[in-house]
Design a protein around this motif. Sequence first.
Motif, PDB file in Angstrom:
ATOM      1  N   ASP A 216     -45.335 -27.987  -0.164  1.00 15.70           N
ATOM      2  CA  ASP A 216     -44.571 -28.260   1.067  1.00 15.70           C
ATOM      3  C   ASP A 216     -45.459 -28.205   2.308  1.00 15.70           C
TER       4      ASP A 216
ATOM      5  N   TYR B 240     -45.042  -8.510  -7.152  1.00 14.05           N
ATOM      6  CA  TYR B 240     -44.304  -9.640  -6.579  1.00 14.05           C
ATOM      7  C   TYR B 240     -43.011  -9.121  -5.938  1.00 14.05           C
TER       8      TYR B 240
ATOM      9  N   GLN C 265     -31.544 -25.028   0.506  1.00 16.87           N
ATOM     10  CA  GLN C 265     -32.390 -24.154  -0.344  1.00 16.87           C
ATOM     11  C   GLN C 265     -31.427 -23.244  -1.100  1.00 16.87           C
ATOM     12  N   ALA C 266     -31.206 -23.595  -2.388  1.00 11.93           N
ATOM     13  CA  ALA C 266     -30.155 -22.931  -3.171  1.00 11.93           C
ATOM     14  C   ALA C 266     -30.402 -21.436  -3.364  1.00 11.93           C
TER      15      ALA C 266
ATOM     16  N   GLY D 118     -44.197 -12.582   1.118  1.00 10.76           N
ATOM     17  CA  GLY D 118     -45.115 -13.647   0.712  1.00 10.76           C
ATOM     18  C   GLY D 118     -44.512 -15.007   1.008  1.00 10.76           C
ATOM     19  N   ALA D 119     -45.377 -15.973   1.275  1.00 12.65           N
ATOM     20  CA  ALA D 119     -44.931 -17.354   1.463  1.00 12.65           C
ATOM     21  C   ALA D 119     -46.141 -18.284   1.496  1.00 12.65           C
ATOM     22  N   TYR D 120     -45.940 -19.494   0.983  1.00 11.59           N
ATOM     23  CA  TYR D 120     -46.936 -20.577   1.083  1.00 11.59           C
ATOM     24  C   TYR D 120     -48.323 -20.131   0.630  1.00 11.59           C
TER      25      TYR D 120
ATOM     26  N   LYS E 211     -25.824 -25.249  -5.567  1.00  9.70           N
ATOM     27  CA  LYS E 211     -26.438 -25.543  -4.256  1.00  9.70           C
ATOM     28  C   LYS E 211     -25.377 -26.045  -3.271  1.00  9.70           C
TER      29      LYS E 211
ATOM     30  N   GLU F   1     -29.677 -24.689  -8.438  1.00 14.49           N
ATOM     31  CA  GLU F   1     -29.219 -26.051  -8.103  1.00 14.49           C
ATOM     32  C   GLU F   1     -28.719 -26.773  -9.360  1.00 14.49           C
TER      33      GLU F   1
ATOM     34  N   PHE G 197     -32.728 -14.186  -4.814  1.00 10.51           N
ATOM     35  CA  PHE G 197     -33.197 -13.784  -6.143  1.00 10.51           C
ATOM     36  C   PHE G 197     -34.713 -13.928  -6.195  1.00 10.51           C
ATOM     37  N   LYS G 198     -35.334 -13.135  -7.065  1.00  8.36           N
ATOM     38  CA  LYS G 198     -36.765 -13.330  -7.338  1.00  8.36           C
ATOM     39  C   LYS G 198     -36.911 -14.543  -8.242  1.00  8.36           C
TER      40      LYS G 198
HETATM   41  N1  EPU Z   1     -36.036 -26.006  -5.603  1.00 12.06           N
HETATM   42  C1  EPU Z   1     -34.970 -26.786  -5.990  1.00 12.06           C
HETATM   43  N2  EPU Z   1     -33.777 -26.596  -5.369  1.00 12.06           N
HETATM   44  C2  EPU Z   1     -33.602 -25.693  -4.382  1.00 12.06           C
HETATM   45  C3  EPU Z   1     -34.684 -24.874  -3.997  1.00 12.06           C
HETATM   46  C4  EPU Z   1     -35.911 -25.056  -4.628  1.00 12.06           C
HETATM   47  O1  EPU Z   1     -35.089 -27.624  -6.881  1.00 12.06           O
HETATM   48  O2  EPU Z   1     -32.490 -25.602  -3.866  1.00 12.06           O
HETATM   49  C5  EPU Z   1     -37.352 -26.228  -6.227  1.00 12.06           C
HETATM   50  C6  EPU Z   1     -38.326 -26.880  -5.229  1.00 12.06           C
HETATM   51  O3  EPU Z   1     -38.193 -28.273  -5.213  1.00 12.06           O
HETATM   52  C7  EPU Z   1     -39.666 -26.431  -5.764  1.00 12.06           C
HETATM   53  C8  EPU Z   1     -39.354 -25.060  -6.331  1.00 12.06           C
HETATM   54  O4  EPU Z   1     -37.967 -24.993  -6.561  1.00 12.06           O
HETATM   55  O5  EPU Z   1     -40.067 -27.266  -6.812  1.00 12.06           O
HETATM   56  C9  EPU Z   1     -39.812 -23.920  -5.407  1.00 12.06           C
HETATM   57  O6  EPU Z   1     -39.125 -24.034  -4.161  1.00 12.06           O
HETATM   58  P1  EPU Z   1     -39.760 -23.545  -2.757  1.00 12.06           P
HETATM   59  O7  EPU Z   1     -41.122 -24.098  -2.602  1.00 12.06           O
HETATM   60  O8  EPU Z   1     -38.764 -23.825  -1.696  1.00 12.06           O
HETATM   61  O9  EPU Z   1     -39.981 -21.997  -2.930  1.00 12.06           O
HETATM   62  P2  EPU Z   1     -39.098 -20.852  -3.633  1.00 12.06           P
HETATM   63  O10 EPU Z   1     -39.780 -20.477  -4.908  1.00 12.06           O
HETATM   64  O11 EPU Z   1     -37.674 -21.248  -3.725  1.00 12.06           O
HETATM   65  C10 EPU Z   1     -40.479 -18.923  -2.578  1.00 12.06           C
HETATM   66  C11 EPU Z   1     -40.211 -17.604  -1.907  1.00 12.06           C
HETATM   67  C12 EPU Z   1     -39.862 -17.816  -0.441  1.00 12.06           C
HETATM   68  C13 EPU Z   1     -41.030 -18.522   0.229  1.00 12.06           C
HETATM   69  C14 EPU Z   1     -41.276 -19.849  -0.478  1.00 12.06           C
HETATM   70  C15 EPU Z   1     -42.502 -20.542   0.048  1.00 12.06           C
HETATM   71  C16 EPU Z   1     -39.331 -16.081  -3.592  1.00 12.06           C
HETATM   72  C17 EPU Z   1     -38.153 -15.369  -4.126  1.00 12.06           C
HETATM   73  N3  EPU Z   1     -39.105 -16.909  -2.571  1.00 12.06           N
HETATM   74  O12 EPU Z   1     -39.261 -19.656  -2.576  1.00 12.06           O
HETATM   75  O13 EPU Z   1     -39.714 -16.539   0.152  1.00 12.06           O
HETATM   76  O14 EPU Z   1     -40.761 -18.765   1.597  1.00 12.06           O
HETATM   77  O15 EPU Z   1     -41.515 -19.607  -1.897  1.00 12.06           O
HETATM   78  O16 EPU Z   1     -43.638 -19.845  -0.344  1.00 12.06           O
HETATM   79  O17 EPU Z   1     -40.443 -15.882  -4.086  1.00 12.06           O
HETATM   80  C18 EPU Z   1     -38.136 -14.840   0.732  1.00 12.06           C
HETATM   81  O18 EPU Z   1     -38.749 -14.098  -0.024  1.00 12.06           O
HETATM   82  O19 EPU Z   1     -37.129 -14.451   1.365  1.00 12.06           O
HETATM   83  C19 EPU Z   1     -38.559 -16.227   0.866  1.00 12.06           C
HETATM   84  C20 EPU Z   1     -37.894 -17.110   1.608  1.00 12.06           C
END
Ligand code: EPU
Length: 346
Positions: A205, A172, A305-306, A137-139, A292, A287, A248-249
Amino acid sequence: MAPSNGLDTLGAVAAADLSRLNTFGLRARAACLVKVRSVADVRAAIATPQWSTGRRLVLGGGSNLVFTGDFDGTVLKVEIPGRRLLRVDDEGWTIEAGGGECWHDFVRWTLDQGWPGLENLSLIPGTVGAAPIQNIGAYGLELADRFESLDAVDLDTGALRMFDLAACGFGYRDSVFKRNPGRWLVSTVRFRLPRPWQPLTRYADLALELAARGCSAPEARAVSDAVIAVRRRKLPDPAEIGNAGSFFKNPVVDAERCARLLAAHPGMPHYPQASGQEKLAAGWLIEQAGWKGRSLGPVGSYSHQALVLVNHGGATGGDVQRLAQAIMADVEARFGVCLEPEPVFV
Ligand code: EPU
């Protein structure tokens, strides 16, 4: 070198190096590696005595795996090809692809054919057959949202079974296949891309990227291009720096716990779920816990991306586990939230 057993007719390799077959680049060997290009190959491989008595692993693109050591069993590397349009009608397109196809190439191919719907899942590493295992999943889109059915080989009996959406038990980053490792090999996946197509661009994003490009009513390919740009900016390319995507999830907590955390940390991102619970951002928690961009030995949390752990070179699965445990302990101590690793440990 071919092992001296019934697998040699399939071109099996003994003591095979797995370090290029996992995107984390972790050093590991398999007692036996067999590349399967058809259901018939799978059946031949599992008919051998060492399959029924030894340990087994099904490998796709190796993008969601952590090898914690050598693997003393048989690895089936899925290389089943094929992609085609099965059906088109007023309500949508049904498309089928072999489990061994590269996921991103498949997504771009559907867009090139004029069949939109998978664009938000552009550039996710791995194969078509691995995509349902963890319900990628993404975006704002999950594989389950575009899924019709799949065929999987029962690795105990060789029988081919069709799974519809309900039978896959998607959650999920979860499915019935992830909960039963070594039982099924996904040979073919079918997708349903609904008409009329509507862009999914609410994810912050992605919306920002499209706005910066001046795309107010984007076509599917423009959404794909924007997703690719966001991913390239935030996520490390496994071809350049070893990683397995999000490590991590994102933890889901009850609303009361979320409210308590928000009182102490008003800026904490949180996403309400249909269940009434709240999903927290593991990357933000990591983070805030100071990890991070920090490393422990050859493994670190990625500087942009932490949530992604990266191999700075020569790491073993043990190095990854040490860093993961340190991060989990610090996040738990600071927020009382327990992080759950997302990749499969082998
Ligand atoms: N954030 C931080 N610091 C960080 C990273 C994130 O503060 O170092 C904050 C961001 O600012 C934002 C929130 O955390 O407010 C969410 O961050 P982001 O939009 O980057 O998404 P994510 O929840 O970290 C999830 C998926 C990703 C997917 C993205 C976009 C999981 C575990 N990860 O990441 O999936 O690409 O959303 O939809 O659900 C994957 O599964 O391998 C993966 C990359």
